[in-house]
Design a protein around this motif. Sequence first.
Motif, mmCIF file in Angstrom:
data_model
loop_
_atom_site.group_PDB
_atom_site.id
_atom_site.type_symbol
_atom_site.label_atom_id
_atom_site.label_comp_id
_atom_site.label_asym_id
_atom_site.label_seq_id
_atom_site.Cartn_x
_atom_site.Cartn_y
_atom_site.Cartn_z
ATOM 1 N N HIS A 87 0.207 6.644 1.200
ATOM 2 C CA HIS A 87 -0.521 6.119 2.306
ATOM 3 C C HIS A 87 0.300 5.237 3.035
ATOM 4 C CE1 HIS A 87 -4.488 7.411 0.800
ATOM 5 N NE2 HIS A 87 -4.010 7.336 -0.485
ATOM 6 N N HIS A 88 1.178 5.653 3.835
ATOM 7 C CA HIS A 88 2.192 4.974 4.615
ATOM 8 C C HIS A 88 2.836 3.948 4.036
ATOM 9 C CE1 HIS A 88 -0.328 7.114 7.595
ATOM 10 N NE2 HIS A 88 -1.376 6.146 7.256
ATOM 11 N N LEU A 89 3.013 3.620 2.733
ATOM 12 C CA LEU A 89 3.199 2.445 2.017
ATOM 13 C C LEU A 89 4.372 2.962 1.236
ATOM 14 C CD1 LEU A 89 0.254 0.304 1.437
ATOM 15 C CD2 LEU A 89 1.956 -0.102 3.337
ATOM 16 N N SER A 90 5.676 2.211 1.063
ATOM 17 C CA SER A 90 6.651 2.266 -0.131
ATOM 18 C C SER A 90 6.351 1.090 -0.993
ATOM 19 C CB SER A 90 8.139 2.246 0.803
ATOM 20 O OG SER A 90 8.136 3.329 1.393
ATOM 21 N N PHE A 91 6.412 1.644 -2.249
ATOM 22 C CA PHE A 91 6.405 0.606 -3.467
ATOM 23 C C PHE A 91 7.570 0.300 -4.154
ATOM 24 C CE2 PHE A 91 2.088 1.920 -2.267
ATOM 25 C CZ PHE A 91 1.305 0.946 -2.681
ATOM 26 N N SER A 92 8.180 -0.863 -3.978
ATOM 27 C CA SER A 92 9.592 -1.155 -4.740
ATOM 28 C C SER A 92 9.043 -1.987 -5.983
ATOM 29 C CB SER A 92 10.349 -1.985 -3.855
ATOM 30 O OG SER A 92 11.346 -2.534 -4.448
ATOM 31 N N LYS A 93 9.800 -1.447 -7.020
ATOM 32 C CA LYS A 93 9.831 -2.127 -8.393
ATOM 33 C C LYS A 93 8.263 -2.303 -8.761
ATOM 34 C CE LYS A 93 12.583 -5.384 -9.266
ATOM 35 N NZ LYS A 93 13.553 -6.750 -8.938
ATOM 36 N N PHE A 94 7.526 -1.038 -8.557
ATOM 37 C CA PHE A 94 5.904 -0.954 -9.086
ATOM 38 C C PHE A 94 5.997 0.487 -9.703
ATOM 39 C CE2 PHE A 94 4.604 -4.072 -5.994
ATOM 40 C CZ PHE A 94 3.690 -4.651 -6.639
ATOM 41 N N ALA A 141 7.444 -5.256 -4.131
ATOM 42 C CA ALA A 141 7.191 -5.351 -2.839
ATOM 43 C C ALA A 141 6.543 -4.064 -2.501
ATOM 44 C CB ALA A 141 8.416 -5.640 -1.927
ATOM 45 N N ILE A 142 5.518 -4.504 -1.566
ATOM 46 C CA ILE A 142 4.818 -3.216 -0.822
ATOM 47 C C ILE A 142 5.295 -3.362 0.821
ATOM 48 C CG2 ILE A 142 2.636 -1.938 -0.288
ATOM 49 C CD1 ILE A 142 1.574 -3.459 -2.772
ATOM 50 N N LEU A 219 1.387 -7.632 8.854
ATOM 51 C CA LEU A 219 2.609 -7.739 8.026
ATOM 52 C C LEU A 219 3.159 -6.351 7.885
ATOM 53 C CD1 LEU A 219 0.468 -9.227 4.941
ATOM 54 C CD2 LEU A 219 1.782 -10.782 6.877
ATOM 55 N N TYR A 220 4.612 -6.643 7.807
ATOM 56 C CA TYR A 220 5.294 -5.508 7.321
ATOM 57 C C TYR A 220 5.724 -5.150 5.841
ATOM 58 C CZ TYR A 220 9.866 -7.845 7.131
ATOM 59 O OH TYR A 220 10.823 -8.693 6.810
ATOM 60 N N LYS A 221 5.691 -6.349 5.240
ATOM 61 C CA LYS A 221 6.114 -6.313 3.770
ATOM 62 C C LYS A 221 5.276 -7.444 2.954
ATOM 63 C CE LYS A 221 9.984 -7.711 2.262
ATOM 64 N NZ LYS A 221 11.357 -7.702 2.017
ATOM 65 N N VAL A 222 4.614 -7.068 1.819
ATOM 66 C CA VAL A 222 4.185 -8.110 0.929
ATOM 67 C C VAL A 222 5.113 -8.059 -0.227
ATOM 68 C CG1 VAL A 222 2.065 -8.885 -0.014
ATOM 69 C CG2 VAL A 222 2.100 -8.066 2.060
ATOM 70 N N GLU A 223 5.320 -9.293 -0.870
ATOM 71 C CA GLU A 223 5.981 -9.216 -2.365
ATOM 72 C C GLU A 223 4.956 -10.065 -3.276
ATOM 73 O OE1 GLU A 223 10.620 -9.797 -0.888
ATOM 74 O OE2 GLU A 223 9.387 -11.718 -1.271
ATOM 75 N N PHE A 224 5.063 -9.587 -4.541
ATOM 76 C CA PHE A 224 4.347 -10.032 -5.467
ATOM 77 C C PHE A 224 5.039 -10.371 -6.689
ATOM 78 C CE2 PHE A 224 1.458 -7.516 -3.251
ATOM 79 C CZ PHE A 224 0.330 -8.151 -3.157
ATOM 80 N N TRP A 225 4.831 -11.445 -7.239
ATOM 81 C CA TRP A 225 5.583 -11.588 -8.915
ATOM 82 C C TRP A 225 4.774 -12.787 -9.708
ATOM 83 C CZ3 TRP A 225 6.929 -13.883 -4.152
ATOM 84 C CH2 TRP A 225 7.058 -15.401 -4.254
ATOM 85 N N ALA A 226 5.239 -12.603 -10.780
ATOM 86 C CA ALA A 226 4.522 -13.574 -11.735
ATOM 87 C C ALA A 226 5.597 -14.188 -12.744
ATOM 88 C CB ALA A 226 3.605 -12.701 -12.865
#
Length: 261
Positions: A87-94, A141-142, A219-226
């Motif tokens: 859906h137009h998005l690249s998922f890094s480390k997911f 990242a997304i 936004l062009y990128k969103v990062e998530f972490w825990a």
Amino acid sequence: MAVNSSAGAFQIRNEQTQISNPNFQKPSSKFGMRTLRISLIAVLLSCLAAIIFHFAIRSESTGDTTVLHFDEIPTAGGSGTLPAIYHHLSFSKFSIIAPNDHYFDEKIPVEDKVLAVSAPNAIIGSKDGPLFPHTKGAPPAITLNSSVAKIDGIQPWFALKSLKIKSLGAPPPGVSLFARGYKHGSSTNTTFWTQSYPEAFNAPTLLDSQVLTLDWAKLYKVEFWAEFGIDFSDWEFTIDDLEVQFFPIKSTKKMLGDELK
């Protein structure tokens, strides 16, 4: 009859006053027409400004909103791989996790079956956990794929509208979740969210418009972490029901044509 007589008398006195006053002049018809033209021009300018403002707002606030459930992505043994572009998005480390798969019956607590809010799938991410041993340090990242966005006729940014996020369990002394959005056109202009959870907390957190305000647009990128512990060690987390909004590339002329349809 008295009213009519008074009205007639007033009309006669008014005419007599006009005749007896040499300085009295009737309003010029040219002056009246000029005033009318000025008023009409002012009204037209106000309408034009309103139209321009409307389309300026419309170009920023309309678009295709998509909720990603990830449920159509196939899994084997409770896990799966995201497409390179989804859906137009690249998922890094997911990657994909299906927590209700029998593979996880003895591996994750029953409470963590809610990792996939809309079963069966969710996405799971980690900075440097066992899922991604060769890319330590960088958060999952997304990212909007700008090449695909251009081909599909959408702007090179997106708005993050809502999502549900949860840590994989909550080890002592608890877990903190983080999100960081990067604004289009800048690698330093960011927006940030974090929340800490006590040990054994197991409910997913909904991030909606109360949290994801207009700061989470363009936004062009969103990062998530825990993270957990005094050493801020990396920890796994899941995301589901990810709602994003894309914006079409449209000229003002085209938008005007669409609006009039």
